[in-house]
Each structure stands twice: as structure tokens, then as C-alpha cells.
Design a protein around this motif. Structure first.
Motif, PDB file in Angstrom:
ATOM      1  N   SER A 402      20.645 -13.415 -30.143  1.00  0.00           N
ATOM      2  CA  SER A 402      19.356 -13.324 -29.440  1.00  0.00           C
ATOM      3  C   SER A 402      18.768 -14.698 -29.095  1.00  0.00           C
ATOM      4  O   SER A 402      17.779 -14.782 -28.358  1.00  0.00           O
ATOM      5  CB  SER A 402      18.357 -12.514 -30.273  1.00  0.00           C
ATOM      6  OG  SER A 402      18.180 -13.111 -31.532  1.00  0.00           O
ATOM      7  N   THR A 405      17.079 -15.709 -25.658  1.00  0.00           N
ATOM      8  CA  THR A 405      16.555 -14.555 -24.902  1.00  0.00           C
ATOM      9  C   THR A 405      15.042 -14.466 -25.139  1.00  0.00           C
ATOM     10  O   THR A 405      14.487 -15.233 -25.936  1.00  0.00           O
ATOM     11  CB  THR A 405      17.202 -13.223 -25.363  1.00  0.00           C
ATOM     12  OG1 THR A 405      16.706 -12.918 -26.673  1.00  0.00           O
ATOM     13  CG2 THR A 405      18.717 -13.302 -25.384  1.00  0.00           C
ATOM     14  N   LEU A 407      13.582 -12.182 -26.681  1.00  0.00           N
ATOM     15  CA  LEU A 407      13.290 -11.450 -27.915  1.00  0.00           C
ATOM     16  C   LEU A 407      13.892 -12.153 -29.138  1.00  0.00           C
ATOM     17  O   LEU A 407      14.983 -12.729 -29.048  1.00  0.00           O
ATOM     18  CB  LEU A 407      13.865 -10.036 -27.850  1.00  0.00           C
ATOM     19  CG  LEU A 407      13.216  -9.115 -26.820  1.00  0.00           C
ATOM     20  CD1 LEU A 407      14.131  -8.945 -25.619  1.00  0.00           C
ATOM     21  CD2 LEU A 407      12.894  -7.766 -27.420  1.00  0.00           C
ATOM     22  N   PHE A 437      13.581  -6.250 -32.750  1.00  0.00           N
ATOM     23  CA  PHE A 437      13.291  -7.502 -32.050  1.00  0.00           C
ATOM     24  C   PHE A 437      11.880  -7.439 -31.473  1.00  0.00           C
ATOM     25  O   PHE A 437      11.458  -6.394 -30.975  1.00  0.00           O
ATOM     26  CB  PHE A 437      14.269  -7.700 -30.876  1.00  0.00           C
ATOM     27  CG  PHE A 437      15.711  -7.823 -31.306  1.00  0.00           C
ATOM     28  CD1 PHE A 437      16.269  -9.063 -31.572  1.00  0.00           C
ATOM     29  CD2 PHE A 437      16.512  -6.687 -31.421  1.00  0.00           C
ATOM     30  CE1 PHE A 437      17.605  -9.179 -31.962  1.00  0.00           C
ATOM     31  CE2 PHE A 437      17.834  -6.789 -31.807  1.00  0.00           C
ATOM     32  CZ  PHE A 437      18.393  -8.034 -32.079  1.00  0.00           C
ATOM     33  N   ARG A 440       9.271 -13.144 -28.076  1.00  0.00           N
ATOM     34  CA  ARG A 440       9.021 -14.473 -28.673  1.00  0.00           C
ATOM     35  C   ARG A 440       7.597 -14.924 -28.369  1.00  0.00           C
ATOM     36  O   ARG A 440       6.974 -15.602 -29.161  1.00  0.00           O
ATOM     37  CB  ARG A 440      10.018 -15.498 -28.108  1.00  0.00           C
ATOM     38  CG  ARG A 440      11.411 -15.282 -28.666  1.00  0.00           C
ATOM     39  CD  ARG A 440      12.393 -16.330 -28.198  1.00  0.00           C
ATOM     40  NE  ARG A 440      13.740 -15.888 -28.547  1.00  0.00           N
ATOM     41  CZ  ARG A 440      14.324 -16.087 -29.732  1.00  0.00           C
ATOM     42  NH1 ARG A 440      13.696 -16.750 -30.666  1.00  0.00           N
ATOM     43  NH2 ARG A 440      15.532 -15.620 -29.980  1.00  0.00           N
ATOM     44  N   ASP A 450      14.521  -8.112 -19.647  1.00  0.00           N
ATOM     45  CA  ASP A 450      14.623  -8.854 -20.926  1.00  0.00           C
ATOM     46  C   ASP A 450      15.426  -8.032 -21.951  1.00  0.00           C
ATOM     47  O   ASP A 450      16.296  -8.553 -22.643  1.00  0.00           O
ATOM     48  CB  ASP A 450      13.224  -9.105 -21.525  1.00  0.00           C
ATOM     49  CG  ASP A 450      12.385 -10.032 -20.666  1.00  0.00           C
ATOM     50  OD1 ASP A 450      12.963 -10.916 -20.009  1.00  0.00           O
ATOM     51  OD2 ASP A 450      11.142  -9.861 -20.658  1.00  0.00           O
ATOM     52  N   ILE A 451      15.093  -6.729 -22.038  1.00  0.00           N
ATOM     53  CA  ILE A 451      15.757  -5.874 -23.036  1.00  0.00           C
ATOM     54  C   ILE A 451      17.229  -5.648 -22.640  1.00  0.00           C
ATOM     55  O   ILE A 451      18.129  -5.677 -23.481  1.00  0.00           O
ATOM     56  CB  ILE A 451      14.987  -4.548 -23.202  1.00  0.00           C
ATOM     57  CG1 ILE A 451      13.587  -4.851 -23.756  1.00  0.00           C
ATOM     58  CG2 ILE A 451      15.724  -3.586 -24.134  1.00  0.00           C
ATOM     59  CD1 ILE A 451      12.632  -3.669 -23.770  1.00  0.00           C
ATOM     60  N   GLU A 453      19.119  -7.689 -20.947  1.00  0.00           N
ATOM     61  CA  GLU A 453      19.863  -8.930 -21.194  1.00  0.00           C
ATOM     62  C   GLU A 453      20.288  -8.998 -22.673  1.00  0.00           C
ATOM     63  O   GLU A 453      21.435  -9.297 -22.996  1.00  0.00           O
ATOM     64  CB  GLU A 453      18.971 -10.133 -20.807  1.00  0.00           C
ATOM     65  CG  GLU A 453      19.459 -11.519 -21.224  1.00  0.00           C
ATOM     66  CD  GLU A 453      20.841 -11.883 -20.656  1.00  0.00           C
ATOM     67  OE1 GLU A 453      21.228 -11.276 -19.645  1.00  0.00           O
ATOM     68  OE2 GLU A 453      21.514 -12.751 -21.255  1.00  0.00           O
ATOM     69  N   LEU A 454      19.331  -8.648 -23.557  1.00  0.00           N
ATOM     70  CA  LEU A 454      19.641  -8.681 -24.993  1.00  0.00           C
ATOM     71  C   LEU A 454      20.710  -7.638 -25.339  1.00  0.00           C
ATOM     72  O   LEU A 454      21.675  -7.929 -26.049  1.00  0.00           O
ATOM     73  CB  LEU A 454      18.370  -8.431 -25.814  1.00  0.00           C
ATOM     74  CG  LEU A 454      18.577  -8.378 -27.336  1.00  0.00           C
ATOM     75  CD1 LEU A 454      19.069  -9.713 -27.885  1.00  0.00           C
ATOM     76  CD2 LEU A 454      17.278  -7.971 -28.044  1.00  0.00           C
ATOM     77  N   SER A 455      20.559  -6.423 -24.801  1.00  0.00           N
ATOM     78  CA  SER A 455      21.528  -5.366 -25.138  1.00  0.00           C
ATOM     79  C   SER A 455      22.911  -5.714 -24.589  1.00  0.00           C
ATOM     80  O   SER A 455      23.925  -5.389 -25.216  1.00  0.00           O
ATOM     81  CB  SER A 455      21.050  -4.014 -24.616  1.00  0.00           C
ATOM     82  OG  SER A 455      21.072  -4.005 -23.218  1.00  0.00           O
ATOM     83  N   ARG A 457      24.122  -8.757 -24.299  1.00  0.00           N
ATOM     84  CA  ARG A 457      24.705  -9.754 -25.217  1.00  0.00           C
ATOM     85  C   ARG A 457      25.192  -9.088 -26.505  1.00  0.00           C
ATOM     86  O   ARG A 457      26.272  -9.388 -26.990  1.00  0.00           O
ATOM     87  CB  ARG A 457      23.643 -10.802 -25.591  1.00  0.00           C
ATOM     88  CG  ARG A 457      23.352 -11.770 -24.460  1.00  0.00           C
ATOM     89  CD  ARG A 457      22.713 -12.978 -25.067  1.00  0.00           C
ATOM     90  NE  ARG A 457      22.146 -13.860 -24.092  1.00  0.00           N
ATOM     91  CZ  ARG A 457      21.707 -15.071 -24.410  1.00  0.00           C
ATOM     92  NH1 ARG A 457      21.757 -15.496 -25.656  1.00  0.00           N
ATOM     93  NH2 ARG A 457      21.199 -15.856 -23.493  1.00  0.00           N
ATOM     94  N   ILE A 458      24.353  -8.145 -27.037  1.00  0.00           N
ATOM     95  CA  ILE A 458      24.767  -7.445 -28.276  1.00  0.00           C
ATOM     96  C   ILE A 458      26.037  -6.630 -28.003  1.00  0.00           C
ATOM     97  O   ILE A 458      26.983  -6.638 -28.787  1.00  0.00           O
ATOM     98  CB  ILE A 458      23.620  -6.554 -28.810  1.00  0.00           C
ATOM     99  CG1 ILE A 458      22.477  -7.428 -29.309  1.00  0.00           C
ATOM    100  CG2 ILE A 458      24.108  -5.627 -29.926  1.00  0.00           C
ATOM    101  CD1 ILE A 458      21.225  -6.672 -29.749  1.00  0.00           C
TER     102      ILE A 458
END
Ligand code: NAP
Length: 486
Positions: A402, A405, A407, A437, A440, A450-451, A453-455, A457-458
Motif C-alpha cells: 500500500s 497509494t 490508503l 485501510f 492517508r 484509489d480503491i 489501484e490498491l486492490s 496491487r494486492i
């Protein structure tokens, strides 16, 4: 509610014989109702096992739906639910298709039916929400070894069932309504019913209202059931506790019910199809018969209803009883039915038929977005992942993933308990983790990008299963904390 009147001036009722012992109970009820001379005509339709066998997975064919849409009222025998073939319960389908959102389950001590509670004057009604809760039937296998079910409770649903409980209390001259919830643990779902109850009870000052935690309610129901009058509950609590209450007055053979909605009402026993007794002429038809009595009152046939209630009590008092409550000298289902017909017109000394007024069904807006927030903001996301890692290894990885990102990882929980950062306690972890999360910067609302992008990457390193947005509605968080989360 508008009913369908036949050319001969009678009210048309859909009759669903049902499975197992259903046809025997329904036939007995039909004969007794007809013997009162009530102005009713039947339209027989089918649902359940015979329909599943024809290959219709809903168990409810179009002609049954069509009949009920026309008559708006049905007397139904129990329907068998096949286990494990992917079919849904035809009972639940019928309740949901016609939005019969309330299940009314009265129990009352009966003369001649001896139980450990005899003489205490049990006379209570469970009002069970009928279409929401875990019975929405939304279940998933999140990982090969972890199943989840959605406990769905809406404010609209809570307000409707609470209002109906108070309206029912008014129509039946009852003095007290308890609301039993598990709101101490499930603050949003069960808590929603409690909050609706506390607010709506103010509109019914003549009826006493009291909240009770549902586990204590179970305890109190066994200890001193006579303290209760009307009880309102969410679907699963009501399902379980209403079976318990039927046992207090002699068992499922004596427990009737009404499924009520704004447009349609379906009357049926609480019991199921008891297949081992099917066709043996031994079962107790009273539960279906008393459901028929509720149906008659719903149709405004108060005199016929009272006549049957009295005849049932006179019959039981005279010692004519079926096998479920009389093992020594039982009579058959048909002999019991004949005895009730003979006793129509007689009155019990011990049983007083309650005075009923027609029930006022609550009027609720049809708008889907029934509750609107003045302000709302997405402030984070819970990403559920399937992982064979331990919490520390997963936590460190999530922090790294994360980085950069919008979050930041706050905590990881496992079955609702915080496991990262470690609290030094021992939690037996399963392979489904909730990674929580938050934005920030709390000044900025998170976007779906935003969410996503994080998902993304995960997802490149782990299997994510579901994502829940964390939101604020009117400045209040829309999510609960994990055990151990500050
Ligand atoms: P059940 O049919 O209610 O039977 C459980 C037990 O209750 C029977 O074995 C019998 O007890 C007693 N019983 C029930 N009705 C009776 C009556 N009229 N007279 C005398 N005793 C009676 O429950 P189940 O065996 O769990 O379910 C069987 C099927 O019914 C399943 O397919 C289930 O899905 C379905 N079901 C349908 C409905 C519905 O249509 N609304 C409701 C519940 C279950 P003893 O064995 O002690 O004699």
C-alpha cells in the motif's frame, strides 16, 4: 386489503395442500371451515415437492403465483425443502415473492392439553420479521474452507415489522410488546430493530413497550413465559424462539401462523411436512386449523372463526385428542376432525375467545432509498484476502504493497479479532483476513480509482475476495471495529 369475490358472492382463497402431512391437515381444515357456512370458495393450487420433481427449481409454478396474485390470500400446507440440491425453499420463495414481511405466531394454553406449564395462562404472540436477516439467503464460500452469510437488515424493514407488531397488539387488545434483539453484539443490524422499536413505540402510548436481549428472552420464556404478551424479533431469532414457544403449549401440532404483507396474506402451521407421519391418519391438524381461524379473521369472518376456536377447545376438553398429546387413547386425524365439526356451536367454559378488530396494516413508502444521509464520505476500505500466511508476514506485505497509494493499512483482523499489529495474544487464524485501510489524508474523500489501484496491487500478489467501502454517513462511521481495535 381487497379480496376476490366469486360470482356467488364468496371470498376466493388459494388452497395449497402441501407435502407430507399437509394434505391431511388442509383437508381437515377445509371441511371444518365449510361446516361453519363461512362464505368462502377455494382455488386449489400446488407448490413444493411435486413441483420440484417436475424440474422447476423454485418449487412455485406460475399458476400458483397467478392465483395468489388474484385472491391475495392463501391457506397453505407445509412444503418440503429438498436438502442439498441447490433448490431454494418454496416456503421462503412464496413469502418473498409476495412480500409477506411479517410472520405472526400466537401460542395459548389450551384446555385438555397438559404440559409442564399448564395452569400458568400462557397467551403470547411472536411477531417475526419474515423476509430479511440471514434468510435473505446471500451466502458465499469466501475461501475453500470459509463460508459467509449476509445478515441484511433495513430500516424500512424494521419500521414495518415494529409498526405491525404494535398494530397487531392494538387489533387483538394486547397490552405489552417486547422487542428481543442481540443489539449488544450486532449493533448495526440487530441494533437497527431496537432503535426502530424505541422510536415507534412512542406512537403507541397505550401499549407498554420493553426491550430485552434475545438470549435472556429465551431464558425468560422457559422460566416465566406468562410475563409475555407480544414479542417482535428479527427473522432468525423469531424462527427459533417461536418453535420454543409452541413447545410451551403442547408442541408444533398447536402452533398456527400468518404471513402478512401489505397486499397478500398466507396462513400456515409453524410445523413442517413431518414425512414419517404422511398418510397415516395420526397427525394433529390443529395448527393448520387455527391458521385457518386466523385466515377467517383476516377475511372479516369473525363469527366463523370464534365458532371453530370454541369447538376445538370443547373437543380437547372432552378428551378427544390426537397421538402427539395422548399416547394412551389417541383418536385419528379424521375422528378428531369429525368431533370438532360435531362441536361447532358449543362453547368452552374455560376458554374465552379474544375480541379482535381488523388489523391496520402499516403504510410505508415504496421508495427504495427510504433513508437518505445529509452527508456521506468514503474514508477507507476493508479488503478481505485469502492467504495461507501468518498475520505478521501478511501485515508487513500489505504495508509494503500500500506504500505510495492513497490508503494506509490500519489493522488486519481474523474472524473479527485484531491480529496485526500483534497484541501478543493467541488467535487461531483461518485463511480469510480482513485488511483495513484508511485514507492517508482524512481531508480528501477516497475515490473508486484509489480503491481499485490498491486492490490491483494486492491482487498481483494475493487473492482478494471482497471489498467493503468504509463510509461516514452524517459524520458517523458506517462500520464496526474489530475486537481489540482502537
Ligand atoms: P416438522 O415437519 O415440523 O416435524 C418435526 C416433528 O414435529 C415431527 O416429527 C413431530 O414430532 C412433530 N409434528 C410436526 N407437525 C405435527 C403435527 N401436525 N401433528 C403431530 N406432530 C407434529 O419438521 P422437520 O421434520 O424438521 O421438517 C420436515 C420437512 O418440513 C422439511 O422438508 C422442512 O424443510 C419442511 N418444513 C416446512 C415448513 C413450512 O412449510 N412452513 C416449516 C418447517 C419445516 P414427533 O417426531 O415427536 O412425533
Amino acid at each position: 386489503m381487497k379480496f376476490h369475490i366469486t360470482p356467488s358472492g364468496k371470498k376466493l382463497v388459494t388452497l395449497i395442500p402441501g407435502d407430507g402431512i399437509g394434505p391431511e391437515c388442509v383437508n381437515a381444515t377445509k371441511m371444518i371451515i365449510e361446516a361453519t357456512g363461512a362464505a368462502i370458495e377455494w382455488e386449489e393450487r400446488h407448490a413444493g415437492a411435486s413441483i420440484f420433481k417436475k424440474g422447476l427449481p423454485s418449487g412455485v409454478p406460475p399458476e400458483t403465483i397467478e392465483s395468489l396474485s388474484k385472491t391475495r390470500v392463501a391457506l397453505k400446507g407445509p412444503l418440503e425443502t429438498p436438502i442439498g440440491f441447490g433448490e431454494k425453499s418454496a416456503n421462503v420463495t412464496l413469502r418473498k415473492l409476495f412480500e409477506t414481511y411479517a410472520n405472526i405466531r400466537p401460542v395459548r394454553e389450551m384446555p385438555g392439553v397438559v404440559t409442564p406449564y399448564s395452569g400458568r395462562g400462557i397467551d403470547l404472540v411472536v411477531v417475526r420479521e419474515n423476509v430479511e436477516d440471514l434468510y435473505a439467503g446471500v451466502e458465499y464460500m469466501d475461501t475453500p474452507g470459509v463460508a459467509t452469510a449476509l445478515k441484511l437488515i433495513s430500516q424500512k424493514g424494521c419500521e414495518k415489522i415494529v409498526r405491525l407488531a404494535f398494530e397487531f397488539a392494538r387489533s387483538a387488545g394486547r397490552k405489552k410488546v417486547h422487542c428481543a434483539t442481540k443489539s449488544n453484539i450486532m449493533k448495526f443490524t440487530e441494533g437497527m430493530l431496537k432503535r426502530a422499536f424505541e422510536s415507534i413505540s412512542k406512537e403507541y402510548p397505550e401499549v407498554e413497550s420493553q426491550h430485552i436481549i434475545v438470549d435472556n428472552c429465551a431464558h425468560q420464556l422457559v422460566k416465566t413465559p406468562e410475563q409475555f404478551d407480544v414479542l417482535v424479533m428479527t427473522n432468525m431469532n423469531g424462527d427459533i424462539l417461536s418453535d420454543l414457544t409452541s413447545a410451551l403449549v403442547g408442541g408444533l401440532g398447536f402452533a398456527p401462523s400468518a404471513n402478512l404483507g401489505s397486499d397478500v396474506a398466507i396462513f400456515e402451521a409453524v410445523h413442517g411436512s413431518a414425512p414419517k407421519y404422511a398418510g397415516k391418519n395420526v397427525i394433529n391438524p390443529t395448527a393448520v386449523l387455527l391458521s385457518g381461524v386466523m385466515l377467517l379473521r383476516h377475511l372479516g369472518e369473525f363469527e366463523a372463526a370464534g365458532k371453530i376456536e370454541n369447538a376445538v377447545m370443547v373437543t380437547l376438553e372432552s378428551g378427544v385428542r390426537t397421538r402427539d398429546i395422548d399416547k394412551n387413547n389417541p383418536v385419528s386425524t379424521t375422528a378428531f376432525t369429525d368431533a370438532i365439526i360435531k362441536n361447532l356451536g358449543k362453547k368452552s367454559d374455560k376458554w374465552k375467545v379474544r375480541e379482535y378488530k381488523p388489523i391496520q396494516m402499516p403504510q410505508v413508502s415504496l421508495s427504495p432509498d427510504y433513508v437518505k444521509a445529509k452527508s456521506r464520505k468514503v474514508i477507507g476500505a476493508d479488503i478481505f484476502v485469502e492467504s495461507p500466511l501468518g498475520p505478521d508476514a501478511l501485515g508487513k506485505d500489505m504495508e509494503q504493497i500500500s506504500n505510495g497509494t492513497a490508503l494506509a493499512l490500519k489493522i488486519i483482523s481474523n474472524r473479527g479479532t485484531k491480529v496485526y499489529p500483534s497484541m501478543g495474544t493467541i488467535t487461531d487464524c483461518i485463511d480469510q483476513y480482513r485488511c483495513r485501510f484508511f485514507a492517508r489524508s482524512m481531508d480528501k474523500e477516497l475515490t473508486d480509482v484509489d480503491i481499485a489501484e490498491l486492490s490491483k496491487r494486492i491482487g498481483s500478489k494475493h487473492r482478494w475476495v471482497t471489498i467493503e467501502k468504509l463510509q461516514d454517513f452524517d459524520g458517523a462511521p458506517s462500520f464496526t471495529k474489530s475486537q481489540g481495535e482502537d
